[in-house]
Design a protein around this motif. Structure first.
Motif, PDB file in Angstrom:
ATOM      1  N   TYR A 102       0.606  -1.169  -0.023  1.00 17.62           N
ATOM      2  CA  TYR A 102      -0.084  -0.075   0.002  1.00 17.62           C
ATOM      3  C   TYR A 102       0.683   1.187  -0.042  1.00 17.62           C
ATOM      4  O   TYR A 102       0.431   2.451  -0.313  1.00 17.62           O
ATOM      5  N   ALA A 103       2.256   1.068   0.325  1.00 15.94           N
ATOM      6  CA  ALA A 103       2.998   2.222   0.483  1.00 15.94           C
ATOM      7  C   ALA A 103       2.948   3.186  -0.643  1.00 15.94           C
ATOM      8  O   ALA A 103       2.877   4.566  -0.678  1.00 15.94           O
ATOM      9  N   PRO A 104       3.167   2.568  -1.936  1.00 15.38           N
ATOM     10  CA  PRO A 104       3.158   3.624  -3.101  1.00 15.38           C
ATOM     11  C   PRO A 104       1.744   4.322  -3.294  1.00 15.38           C
ATOM     12  O   PRO A 104       2.161   5.512  -3.517  1.00 15.38           O
ATOM     13  N   TRP A 105       0.773   3.984  -3.132  1.00 19.48           N
ATOM     14  CA  TRP A 105      -0.549   4.524  -3.120  1.00 19.48           C
ATOM     15  C   TRP A 105      -0.776   5.439  -2.102  1.00 19.48           C
ATOM     16  O   TRP A 105      -0.864   6.541  -2.360  1.00 19.48           O
ATOM     17  N   LEU A 106      -0.230   5.178  -0.830  1.00 21.66           N
ATOM     18  CA  LEU A 106      -0.327   6.097   0.203  1.00 21.66           C
ATOM     19  C   LEU A 106       0.579   7.172   0.106  1.00 21.66           C
ATOM     20  O   LEU A 106       0.487   8.594   0.725  1.00 21.66           O
ATOM     21  N   ASN A 107       1.784   6.854  -0.237  1.00 22.35           N
ATOM     22  CA  ASN A 107       2.827   8.139  -0.328  1.00 22.35           C
ATOM     23  C   ASN A 107       2.993   8.642  -1.520  1.00 22.35           C
ATOM     24  O   ASN A 107       3.312   9.884  -1.385  1.00 22.35           O
ATOM     25  N   LEU A 108       2.386   8.234  -2.828  1.00 23.09           N
ATOM     26  CA  LEU A 108       2.518   9.057  -3.739  1.00 23.09           C
ATOM     27  C   LEU A 108       1.347   9.464  -4.243  1.00 23.09           C
ATOM     28  O   LEU A 108       1.407  10.289  -5.495  1.00 23.09           O
ATOM     29  N   ARG A 109       0.195   9.512  -3.795  1.00 24.55           N
ATOM     30  CA  ARG A 109      -0.964  10.061  -4.139  1.00 24.55           C
ATOM     31  C   ARG A 109      -1.510  11.186  -3.141  1.00 24.55           C
ATOM     32  O   ARG A 109      -1.329  10.809  -1.963  1.00 24.55           O
ATOM     33  N   LEU A 111      -3.685  12.662  -0.425  1.00 28.26           N
ATOM     34  CA  LEU A 111      -4.695  11.983   0.386  1.00 28.26           C
ATOM     35  C   LEU A 111      -5.415  13.117   1.265  1.00 28.26           C
ATOM     36  O   LEU A 111      -4.581  14.143   1.481  1.00 28.26           O
ATOM     37  N   GLY A 112      -6.499  13.030   1.637  1.00 30.27           N
ATOM     38  CA  GLY A 112      -7.051  14.061   2.709  1.00 30.27           C
ATOM     39  C   GLY A 112      -6.496  14.084   4.016  1.00 30.27           C
ATOM     40  O   GLY A 112      -5.586  13.270   4.219  1.00 30.27           O
ATOM     41  N   PRO A 113      -6.775  14.970   4.967  1.00 35.86           N
ATOM     42  CA  PRO A 113      -6.014  15.086   6.316  1.00 35.86           C
ATOM     43  C   PRO A 113      -6.310  13.727   7.022  1.00 35.86           C
ATOM     44  O   PRO A 113      -5.387  13.378   7.806  1.00 35.86           O
ATOM     45  N   LEU A 114      -7.541  13.276   6.989  1.00 38.47           N
ATOM     46  CA  LEU A 114      -7.911  12.008   7.850  1.00 38.47           C
ATOM     47  C   LEU A 114      -7.168  10.876   7.110  1.00 38.47           C
ATOM     48  O   LEU A 114      -6.452  10.007   7.753  1.00 38.47           O
ATOM     49  N   ALA A 115      -7.161  10.833   5.868  1.00 42.46           N
ATOM     50  CA  ALA A 115      -6.807   9.688   5.062  1.00 42.46           C
ATOM     51  C   ALA A 115      -5.231   9.418   5.210  1.00 42.46           C
ATOM     52  O   ALA A 115      -4.720   8.569   5.230  1.00 42.46           O
ATOM     53  N   SER A 116      -4.504  10.574   5.340  1.00 42.00           N
ATOM     54  CA  SER A 116      -2.997  10.668   5.573  1.00 42.00           C
ATOM     55  C   SER A 116      -2.648  10.027   6.562  1.00 42.00           C
ATOM     56  O   SER A 116      -1.418   9.212   6.574  1.00 42.00           O
ATOM     57  N   HIS A 117      -3.347   9.654   7.628  1.00 35.06           N
ATOM     58  CA  HIS A 117      -3.101   8.938   8.952  1.00 35.06           C
ATOM     59  C   HIS A 117      -2.674   7.418   8.501  1.00 35.06           C
ATOM     60  O   HIS A 117      -1.915   6.952   9.493  1.00 35.06           O
ATOM     61  N   MET A 118      -3.181   7.189   7.372  1.00 32.90           N
ATOM     62  CA  MET A 118      -3.142   5.638   7.222  1.00 32.90           C
ATOM     63  C   MET A 118      -1.494   5.556   6.668  1.00 32.90           C
ATOM     64  O   MET A 118      -1.406   4.189   6.899  1.00 32.90           O
ATOM     65  N   ARG A 119      -0.930   6.301   6.538  1.00 36.95           N
ATOM     66  CA  ARG A 119       0.380   6.148   6.013  1.00 36.95           C
ATOM     67  C   ARG A 119       1.185   5.753   7.037  1.00 36.95           C
ATOM     68  O   ARG A 119       2.084   4.735   6.997  1.00 36.95           O
ATOM     69  N   MET A 151      -6.323  -6.148   7.809  1.00 39.08           N
ATOM     70  CA  MET A 151      -5.001  -5.152   7.409  1.00 39.08           C
ATOM     71  C   MET A 151      -5.359  -4.944   5.849  1.00 39.08           C
ATOM     72  O   MET A 151      -4.726  -3.876   5.248  1.00 39.08           O
ATOM     73  N   GLY A 152      -5.521  -5.941   4.921  1.00 40.14           N
ATOM     74  CA  GLY A 152      -5.663  -5.783   3.659  1.00 40.14           C
ATOM     75  C   GLY A 152      -6.854  -5.036   3.170  1.00 40.14           C
ATOM     76  O   GLY A 152      -6.431  -4.333   2.168  1.00 40.14           O
ATOM     77  N   PHE A 153      -7.848  -4.885   3.842  1.00 42.44           N
ATOM     78  CA  PHE A 153      -8.960  -4.142   3.327  1.00 42.44           C
ATOM     79  C   PHE A 153      -8.984  -2.779   4.251  1.00 42.44           C
ATOM     80  O   PHE A 153      -9.684  -1.818   3.451  1.00 42.44           O
ATOM     81  N   SER A 154      -8.486  -2.694   5.354  1.00 43.03           N
ATOM     82  CA  SER A 154      -8.723  -1.246   5.773  1.00 43.03           C
ATOM     83  C   SER A 154      -8.196  -0.067   5.087  1.00 43.03           C
ATOM     84  O   SER A 154      -8.654   0.898   4.789  1.00 43.03           O
ATOM     85  N   PRO A 155      -6.956  -0.491   4.556  1.00 46.31           N
ATOM     86  CA  PRO A 155      -6.360   1.007   3.760  1.00 46.31           C
ATOM     87  C   PRO A 155      -7.104   1.112   2.405  1.00 46.31           C
ATOM     88  O   PRO A 155      -7.013   2.103   1.779  1.00 46.31           O
ATOM     89  N   SER A 161     -10.842   6.562  -1.806  1.00 41.89           N
ATOM     90  CA  SER A 161     -11.276   7.998  -1.698  1.00 41.89           C
ATOM     91  C   SER A 161     -10.403   9.283  -2.118  1.00 41.89           C
ATOM     92  O   SER A 161     -10.768  10.314  -2.205  1.00 41.89           O
ATOM     93  N   MET A 162      -9.481   8.596  -2.856  1.00 37.73           N
ATOM     94  CA  MET A 162      -8.461   9.540  -3.602  1.00 37.73           C
ATOM     95  C   MET A 162      -8.985  10.254  -4.867  1.00 37.73           C
ATOM     96  O   MET A 162      -9.833   9.664  -5.275  1.00 37.73           O
ATOM     97  N   ASN A 163      -8.685  11.427  -4.953  1.00 33.82           N
ATOM     98  CA  ASN A 163      -9.161  11.988  -6.220  1.00 33.82           C
ATOM     99  C   ASN A 163      -8.858  11.413  -7.626  1.00 33.82           C
ATOM    100  O   ASN A 163      -9.708  11.207  -8.524  1.00 33.82           O
TER     101      ASN A 163
END
Length: 228
Positions: A102-109, A111-119, A151-155, A161-163
Motif C-alpha cells: 500500500y505504501a506507493p499509493w499512500l505515499n505518492l497520491r 490524500l485527505g487530512p484524515l486519510a493521510s494518517h493511514m500512511r 489489514m488488507g482491506f482497511s487501507p 477516496s483519492m481524487n
C-alpha cells in the motif's frame, strides 16, 4: 493418504508438495529484485525512490523468507526450533508485505487530512500483527487470518477516496485474487498442492499490483528508455 491439519497444528506436506511450495516462490525472487530496481530507476525524486525501496523490500522479503522457510521445512525438518523460527518469520513478513504494497499509493497520491494518517497507521498494524505472531503463533489460526484480511482491506477504504483513481481497478483485481487464494491457503490436506496453489495466487496478485504501481505511479516505459 491425506489428512487435514489438526486444529492447532500444521499439515505435513508430501515431498512433492514441499518441492512445489519451494519452487513456486523461489522462481519469483529474481523477478522481484529486478522489478524493484526498475521502480527505483524510474523514480523522479527522493520520495519516490524511498517508496520504491520500501515496496521492493516488502516484495522481495515475502518471496525470500517464504522460500527459505519451505526449504528448511523440507530439508531440515529435524531442526524443529529453526523451522519454527522461520515459520514465524514467514507469517510476520506477510504483515509488512501488505503495508509495503500500500505504501506507493499512500505515499505518492494526494490524500485527505484524515486519510493521510493511514500512511503510518498501516505500519502500526504490521507491528501489531508481528507481536501477535510472536505471542500466539499457530494458536488461533482463524484470528490470524482475520488480522491479515482486516489489514488488507482497511487501507483500501482510504485509497478509494483519492481524487485520482487511476489504477484502483487493478488494485481491486489483485485484492480479489488474494481473497480467492485464501480458499487454498486454508485447504492443506484437503486439496493436493493447496499451499503451492496459494503461492501462485499470491504471485499473480502481486504481479497485478506491481503492474498498477509501475503504470500509474511511475514513469511510462518509453520515458524509461529515453532516460537510459
Amino acid at each position: 493418504c491425506r489428512f487435514r491439519a489438526p486444529a492447532n497444528g500444521r499439515y505435513k506436506p508430501t515431498c512433492y508438495e514441499h518441492a512445489a511450495n519451494c519452487y513456486t516462490h523461489a522462481f519469483l525472487i529474481v523477478p522481484a529484485i529486478v522489478g524493484s530496481a526498475l521502480l527505483h530507476r524510474l523514480s523522479d525524486d527522493c520520495w519516490e525512490k524511498i517508496t520504491a525501496w520500501i515496496y521492493g523490500m516488502g516484495l522481495c522479503a515475502l518471496f525470500i523468507v517464504s522460500t527459505v522457510f519451505h526449504i528448511v521445512s523440507w530439508k531440515k525438518s529435524h531442526l524443529r526450533t529453526v523451522e519454527h523460527c522461520f515459520h514465524m518469520c514467514d507469517r510476520m513478513v506477510i504483515y509488512f508485505f501488505i503495508a509495503a504494497s500500500y505504501a506507493p499509493w499512500l505515499n505518492l497520491r494526494e490524500l485527505g487530512p484524515l486519510a493521510s494518517h493511514m500512511r503510518w497507521f498501516i505500519w502500526l498494524m504490521a507491528a501489531g500483527g508481528t507481536i501477535y505472531v510472536f505471542l500466539y503463533h499457530e494458536k488461533y489460526k482463524v484470528v490470524e487470518l482475520f488480522f491479515y484480511l482486516t489489514m488488507g482491506f482497511s487501507p483500501a477504504l482510504v485509497v478509494t477516496s483519492m481524487n485520482n483513481t487511476d489504477g484502483l481497478q487493478e488494485l481491486a483485481y489483485g485484492g480479489l485474487i488474494y481473497c480467492l487464494g485464501v480458499v487454498f491457503f486454508k485447504s492443506d490436506g484437503i486439496i493436493p498442492f493447496a499451499h503451492a496453489i496459494w503461492h501462485l495466487f499470491v504471485a499473480t496478485a502481486a504481479a497485478v499490483h506491481y503492474y498498477a504501481i509501475w503504470k500509474y505511479l511511475y514513469r511510462s516505459p518509453t520515458d524509461f528508455i529515453r532516460h537510459l
